[in-house]
Design a protein around this motif. Structure first.
Motif, PDB file in Angstrom:
ATOM      1  N   VAL A 179       0.845  -1.203   0.000  1.00 10.29           N
ATOM      2  CA  VAL A 179       0.000   0.000   0.000  1.00 10.29           C
ATOM      3  C   VAL A 179       0.878   1.250   0.000  1.00 10.29           C
ATOM      4  CG1 VAL A 179      -1.643   1.351   1.371  1.00 10.29           C
ATOM      5  CG2 VAL A 179      -1.967  -1.110   1.103  1.00 10.29           C
ATOM      6  N   GLN A 180       1.937   1.223   0.798  1.00 11.94           N
ATOM      7  CA  GLN A 180       2.839   2.381   0.844  1.00 11.94           C
ATOM      8  C   GLN A 180       3.453   2.648  -0.523  1.00 11.94           C
ATOM      9  OE1 GLN A 180       5.621   2.343   4.097  1.00 11.94           O
ATOM     10  NE2 GLN A 180       6.884   3.963   3.239  1.00 11.94           N
ATOM     11  N   TYR A 181       3.825   1.605  -1.240  1.00 11.22           N
ATOM     12  CA  TYR A 181       4.385   1.783  -2.578  1.00 11.22           C
ATOM     13  C   TYR A 181       3.360   2.441  -3.510  1.00 11.22           C
ATOM     14  CZ  TYR A 181       6.572   0.896  -7.064  1.00 11.22           C
ATOM     15  OH  TYR A 181       7.102   1.064  -8.313  1.00 11.22           O
ATOM     16  N   GLY A 199       1.469   8.067  -6.187  1.00 12.40           N
ATOM     17  CA  GLY A 199       0.460   9.104  -6.401  1.00 12.40           C
ATOM     18  C   GLY A 199      -0.906   8.591  -6.798  1.00 12.40           C
ATOM     19  N   ALA A 200      -1.302   7.434  -6.268  1.00 10.02           N
ATOM     20  CA  ALA A 200      -2.612   6.864  -6.599  1.00 10.02           C
ATOM     21  C   ALA A 200      -3.726   7.848  -6.245  1.00 10.02           C
ATOM     22  CB  ALA A 200      -2.814   5.553  -5.849  1.00 10.02           C
ATOM     23  N   VAL A 201      -4.696   7.991  -7.132  1.00 12.78           N
ATOM     24  CA  VAL A 201      -5.826   8.900  -6.931  1.00 12.78           C
ATOM     25  C   VAL A 201      -7.056   8.137  -6.455  1.00 12.78           C
ATOM     26  CG1 VAL A 201      -7.374  10.544  -8.060  1.00 12.78           C
ATOM     27  CG2 VAL A 201      -4.956  10.460  -8.696  1.00 12.78           C
ATOM     28  N   VAL A 202      -7.267   6.935  -7.000  1.00  7.92           N
ATOM     29  CA  VAL A 202      -8.406   6.095  -6.643  1.00  7.92           C
ATOM     30  C   VAL A 202      -7.893   4.699  -6.327  1.00  7.92           C
ATOM     31  CG1 VAL A 202     -10.546   5.033  -7.447  1.00  7.92           C
ATOM     32  CG2 VAL A 202     -10.039   7.387  -8.064  1.00  7.92           C
ATOM     33  N   CYS A 209       2.536  11.222   3.114  1.00 10.56           N
ATOM     34  CA  CYS A 209       1.457  10.976   2.155  1.00 10.56           C
ATOM     35  C   CYS A 209       0.639  12.264   1.992  1.00 10.56           C
ATOM     36  CB  CYS A 209       0.568   9.826   2.629  1.00 10.56           C
ATOM     37  SG  CYS A 209      -0.742   9.403   1.479  1.00 10.56           S
ATOM     38  N   ALA A 210       0.982  13.051   0.969  1.00 14.02           N
ATOM     39  CA  ALA A 210       0.330  14.350   0.769  1.00 14.02           C
ATOM     40  C   ALA A 210      -1.089  14.204   0.251  1.00 14.02           C
ATOM     41  CB  ALA A 210       1.156  15.205  -0.197  1.00 14.02           C
ATOM     42  N   GLN A 211      -1.324  13.202  -0.578  1.00 16.78           N
ATOM     43  CA  GLN A 211      -2.636  13.011  -1.185  1.00 16.78           C
ATOM     44  C   GLN A 211      -3.213  11.666  -0.794  1.00 16.78           C
ATOM     45  OE1 GLN A 211      -2.658  13.406  -5.409  1.00 16.78           O
ATOM     46  NE2 GLN A 211      -4.788  12.804  -5.645  1.00 16.78           N
TER      47      GLN A 211
END
Length: 200
Positions: free
Chosen positions: A113-115, A120-123, A147-149
């Protein structure tokens, strides 16, 4: 716990910085639970049919390997993040050894999940019978200060809602998030017609 008891246990999964799963012999699991509760560490027994990802899986690995070796494998067409390594894999998955190892190796869900988050996963859409993984994944994201986003976490199905209710709710959220929807695939096989709606 004595050394002989620890040998009956395995780290089955690393689901995040503060979430671990151990697997093995029942009596050793119970001893660990007793120690954890005495120290105020939250623990929960999982309802599973076997002690997956532990030393107890060793007796079936040879037979499983024989079956796995009889399968024709192909490299994945899309990027897959392995929960064995926590990193992308290609040809590694295309052999029996990978899947034999998968049974007894720890699940590195948190690393995977961290990778994905670092890319920059959005969904993030969970394709499965319930929403357990999106809950765990969002917990991993909350623990990452860099994790900014935060992605939009969505389940495909849910045991708490009707299947169609959950699917259509997730579909609506995907549409609102700007994902391209193949509408002709959604209502294929159903009679449909345009309906005039008030302009307001």
């Amino acid at each position: 716990l004595v050394a002989s008891d620890l040998q009956k246990l395995s780290i089955a999964a690393h689901n995040g910085a503060d979430s671990w799963v151990i697997s093995g012999f029942s009596e050793a699991i119970e001893q660990v639970q007793t120690v954890c509760r005495a120290q105020g560490i939250r623990c929960q027994r999982l309802t599973v049919s076997h002690a997956f990802h532990s030393v107890m899986m060793q007796p079936m690995l040879q037979a499983f390997g024989s079956i796995a070796a009889s399968i024709d494998y192909h490299s994945p067409q899309r990027v897959i993040i392995s929960t064995v390594s926590g990193t992308p894999v290609r040809s590694e998955m295309s052999n029996a050894d990978y899947w034999v190892n998968h049974i007894s190796a720890p699940v590195r869900f948190g690393d995977a999940v961290q990778y994905v988050l670092q890319q920059g996963a959005v969904v993030a859409l969970e394709i499965g019978p319930d929403a357990h993984c999106v809950g765990m994944a969002s917990h991993v994201a909350q623990a990452l200060p860099q994790c900014a986003q935060t992605p939009l976490w969505l389940p495909s199905l849910s045991s708490k809602k009707g299947e169609w209710v959950r699917i259509l709710d997730t579909l609506g959220q995907l549409y609102c998030a700007g994902m391209p929807i193949r509408w002709d695939h959604i209502d294929r096989g159903y009679a449909r017609q345009r309906v005039a709606l008030p302009t307001y």
